[in-house]
Design a protein around this motif. Sequence first.
Motif, PDB file in Angstrom:
ATOM      1  N   MET A  73     -54.034  76.099  44.453  1.00 20.96           N
ATOM      2  CA  MET A  73     -53.126  76.027  43.312  1.00 20.96           C
ATOM      3  C   MET A  73     -52.694  77.422  42.863  1.00 20.96           C
ATOM      4  N   GLY A  74     -53.559  78.402  43.016  1.00 14.97           N
ATOM      5  CA  GLY A  74     -53.176  79.774  42.697  1.00 14.97           C
ATOM      6  C   GLY A  74     -52.046  80.266  43.590  1.00 14.97           C
ATOM      7  N   VAL A  75     -52.118  79.951  44.881  1.00 16.46           N
ATOM      8  CA  VAL A  75     -51.041  80.307  45.813  1.00 16.46           C
ATOM      9  C   VAL A  75     -49.744  79.612  45.399  1.00 16.46           C
ATOM     10  N   PHE A  76     -49.859  78.367  44.988  1.00 14.83           N
ATOM     11  CA  PHE A  76     -48.694  77.596  44.561  1.00 14.83           C
ATOM     12  C   PHE A  76     -48.007  78.244  43.352  1.00 14.83           C
ATOM     13  N   ILE A  77     -48.785  78.637  42.365  1.00 11.87           N
ATOM     14  CA  ILE A  77     -48.227  79.253  41.153  1.00 11.87           C
ATOM     15  C   ILE A  77     -47.519  80.559  41.497  1.00 11.87           C
ATOM     16  N   LEU A  78     -48.158  81.399  42.307  1.00  8.19           N
ATOM     17  CA  LEU A  78     -47.558  82.678  42.694  1.00  8.19           C
ATOM     18  C   LEU A  78     -46.254  82.467  43.452  1.00  8.19           C
ATOM     19  N   GLY A  79     -46.247  81.538  44.380  1.00  7.27           N
ATOM     20  CA  GLY A  79     -45.049  81.292  45.185  1.00  7.27           C
ATOM     21  C   GLY A  79     -43.873  80.837  44.345  1.00  7.27           C
ATOM     22  N   ASN A  80     -44.117  79.964  43.368  1.00  5.82           N
ATOM     23  CA  ASN A  80     -43.022  79.482  42.528  1.00  5.82           C
ATOM     24  C   ASN A  80     -42.500  80.564  41.594  1.00  5.82           C
ATOM     25  N   LEU A  81     -43.384  81.434  41.128  1.00  2.00           N
ATOM     26  CA  LEU A  81     -42.936  82.547  40.306  1.00  2.00           C
ATOM     27  C   LEU A  81     -41.998  83.455  41.109  1.00  2.00           C
ATOM     28  N   LEU A  82     -42.338  83.702  42.364  1.00  2.00           N
ATOM     29  CA  LEU A  82     -41.474  84.523  43.223  1.00  2.00           C
ATOM     30  C   LEU A  82     -40.147  83.817  43.514  1.00  2.00           C
ATOM     31  N   CYS A  83     -40.169  82.468  43.636  1.00  3.34           N
ATOM     32  CA  CYS A  83     -38.914  81.724  43.817  1.00  3.34           C
ATOM     33  C   CYS A  83     -37.985  81.940  42.628  1.00  3.34           C
ATOM     34  N   ALA A  84     -38.555  81.877  41.424  1.00  2.00           N
ATOM     35  CA  ALA A  84     -37.744  82.034  40.216  1.00  2.00           C
ATOM     36  C   ALA A  84     -37.137  83.422  40.110  1.00  2.00           C
ATOM     37  N   LEU A  85     -37.812  84.420  40.667  1.00  2.00           N
ATOM     38  CA  LEU A  85     -37.366  85.805  40.523  1.00  2.00           C
ATOM     39  C   LEU A  85     -36.564  86.317  41.715  1.00  2.00           C
ATOM     40  N   ALA A  86     -36.506  85.552  42.817  1.00  2.00           N
ATOM     41  CA  ALA A  86     -35.896  86.031  44.062  1.00  2.00           C
ATOM     42  C   ALA A  86     -34.427  86.383  43.859  1.00  2.00           C
ATOM     43  N   PRO A  87     -34.005  87.618  44.195  1.00  2.00           N
ATOM     44  CA  PRO A  87     -32.618  88.033  43.975  1.00  2.00           C
ATOM     45  C   PRO A  87     -31.676  87.721  45.139  1.00  2.00           C
ATOM     46  N   SER A  88     -32.214  87.279  46.278  1.00  2.00           N
ATOM     47  CA  SER A  88     -31.363  87.043  47.443  1.00  2.00           C
ATOM     48  C   SER A  88     -31.848  85.814  48.202  1.00  2.00           C
ATOM     49  N   TYR A  89     -30.987  85.352  49.121  1.00  2.00           N
ATOM     50  CA  TYR A  89     -31.315  84.154  49.906  1.00  2.00           C
ATOM     51  C   TYR A  89     -32.586  84.346  50.719  1.00  2.00           C
ATOM     52  N   TRP A  90     -32.719  85.474  51.406  1.00  2.00           N
ATOM     53  CA  TRP A  90     -33.872  85.654  52.287  1.00  2.00           C
ATOM     54  C   TRP A  90     -35.162  85.877  51.512  1.00  2.00           C
ATOM     55  N   LEU A  91     -35.081  86.494  50.349  1.00  2.00           N
ATOM     56  CA  LEU A  91     -36.285  86.613  49.523  1.00  2.00           C
ATOM     57  C   LEU A  91     -36.682  85.261  48.950  1.00  2.00           C
ATOM     58  N   LEU A  92     -35.693  84.414  48.624  1.00  2.00           N
ATOM     59  CA  LEU A  92     -36.008  83.057  48.197  1.00  2.00           C
ATOM     60  C   LEU A  92     -36.662  82.282  49.343  1.00  2.00           C
ATOM     61  N   MET A  93     -36.143  82.460  50.545  1.00  2.00           N
ATOM     62  CA  MET A  93     -36.745  81.806  51.707  1.00  2.00           C
ATOM     63  C   MET A  93     -38.205  82.238  51.869  1.00  2.00           C
ATOM     64  N   GLY A  94     -38.473  83.550  51.745  1.00  2.00           N
ATOM     65  CA  GLY A  94     -39.851  84.028  51.858  1.00  2.00           C
ATOM     66  C   GLY A  94     -40.753  83.454  50.782  1.00  2.00           C
ATOM     67  N   ALA A  95     -40.236  83.342  49.552  1.00  2.00           N
ATOM     68  CA  ALA A  95     -41.029  82.773  48.461  1.00  2.00           C
ATOM     69  C   ALA A  95     -41.311  81.300  48.703  1.00  2.00           C
ATOM     70  N   ARG A  96     -40.329  80.588  49.246  1.00  2.00           N
ATOM     71  CA  ARG A  96     -40.542  79.168  49.571  1.00  2.00           C
ATOM     72  C   ARG A  96     -41.600  79.015  50.664  1.00  2.00           C
ATOM     73  N   VAL A  97     -41.574  79.897  51.648  1.00  2.00           N
ATOM     74  CA  VAL A  97     -42.575  79.857  52.723  1.00  2.00           C
ATOM     75  C   VAL A  97     -43.970  80.080  52.155  1.00  2.00           C
ATOM     76  N   LEU A  98     -44.119  81.052  51.245  1.00  2.00           N
ATOM     77  CA  LEU A  98     -45.419  81.308  50.619  1.00  2.00           C
ATOM     78  C   LEU A  98     -45.878  80.096  49.812  1.00  2.00           C
ATOM     79  N   THR A  99     -44.971  79.507  49.038  1.00  2.00           N
ATOM     80  CA  THR A  99     -45.316  78.337  48.238  1.00  2.00           C
ATOM     81  C   THR A  99     -45.799  77.192  49.118  1.00  2.00           C
ATOM     82  N   ALA A 100     -45.144  77.025  50.257  1.00  2.00           N
ATOM     83  CA  ALA A 100     -45.445  75.899  51.133  1.00  2.00           C
ATOM     84  C   ALA A 100     -46.801  76.020  51.804  1.00  2.00           C
TER      85      ALA A 100
END
Length: 395
Positions: A73-100
């Motif tokens: 659940m800690g990994v999940f929280i961190l990944g979603n926080l990065l999704c919310a802050l991602a400034p570009s498509y590829w950084l959003l993709m990386g955050a989604r990969v971490l969340t998953a």
Amino acid sequence: MPLLALGAAAFGIGTTEFVIMGLLPQVAADLRVSIPQAGLLVTGYALSVTFGSPFLAIATARMDRRRALLLLMGVFILGNLLCALAPSYWLLMGARVLTALCHGAFFGLGAVVAASIVLPGRKAQAISMMFAGLTLANVLGVPAGTALGEAMGWRSTFFVVVVIGFAAAAALAAFLPRRLPIPAVSLAQEARSLGSRQVILAMLISILSSASLFGVFTYIAPLLTQVTGLTTHGVTLMLLLFGVGLTCGNFLGGRLADWRLMPSVIGVIAFIIPLLLLFTFASRAVVPAAVTLFVWGVAAFTLIAPLQMRVVNEAAKAPSLASTLNQGAFNFGNAIGAWAGGLALTFGVPYGDLPLMGAAIAVAALVLAVLSHLMDVRVRRAAPEARPAPALGPS
């Protein structure tokens, strides 16, 4: 209460997985990519679950199960926080990969924990209760997240999911038993168990059933706006209706799995095929589309608990890893479906014809389900005393 805590975590995970589909137009416009390219965010998430979760499952195999679930659940929280802050498509993709990464390991381990804390004969229903959080995410989380994203921007949805993650982690910490058994782990023995033909067939059925669903559902928002003629508000209501169907199907699937597992799987897949063919025509008008979408939701999630039980039963010596790998199989199917649907759109297939592709994939799943059941029947007839009793319910 432990099952409710697991369901709360599943609600958060399900919301972040599925809400991106309702937000595809907003994400694509904000990050300046096409809708098929934005659809690859679904594929990237699913592939991360497929190939990353097993490594997390192995890494946490010797950990106390309560601690492992909280870590995930800690990994999940961190990944979603990065999704919310991602400034570009590829950084959003990386955050989604971490969340998953936490997705498959959490559901795999959570399903085993849920089944271990209830009486025999109710284990599939316990698993379906945990997965109820996933279906409620489609009833409440996805429509609310879609509406919030339309009103305040798609990033606001992921900030809210972070809050849900903290609440779910608190519930797990409060209600999970302090000492959950740590199984003896032999990777060689688990690998042998996972290599059986029935385990492989069950995972292939999971892949194809998910591909059939996500080949259409990934693009449900543009399908409903361009073919059915709905507004964005109407799409939100349709997603709510679909989520209600998923919830009904989830509980139905738990009861069917505790009753007659493989015959139920065969019957449901056989029902989905003509239903998707019907959706090709029903999607052209609001009321037929709504009815078909609801029934499709019921049928699609009726398969989840039975297929999860099937894999765990057939890999009785590796239940946690098998359960996690089957979550990877579901999500690999998600990735294949999202990719295939995007490819079809790129080559000019109209949104309204995507259900035809979903029906074709479901036919392949039906063939494998019938083959698996016939193998069971042959084994029982040849040497009924040689077949071991299932670990978590009837197969």
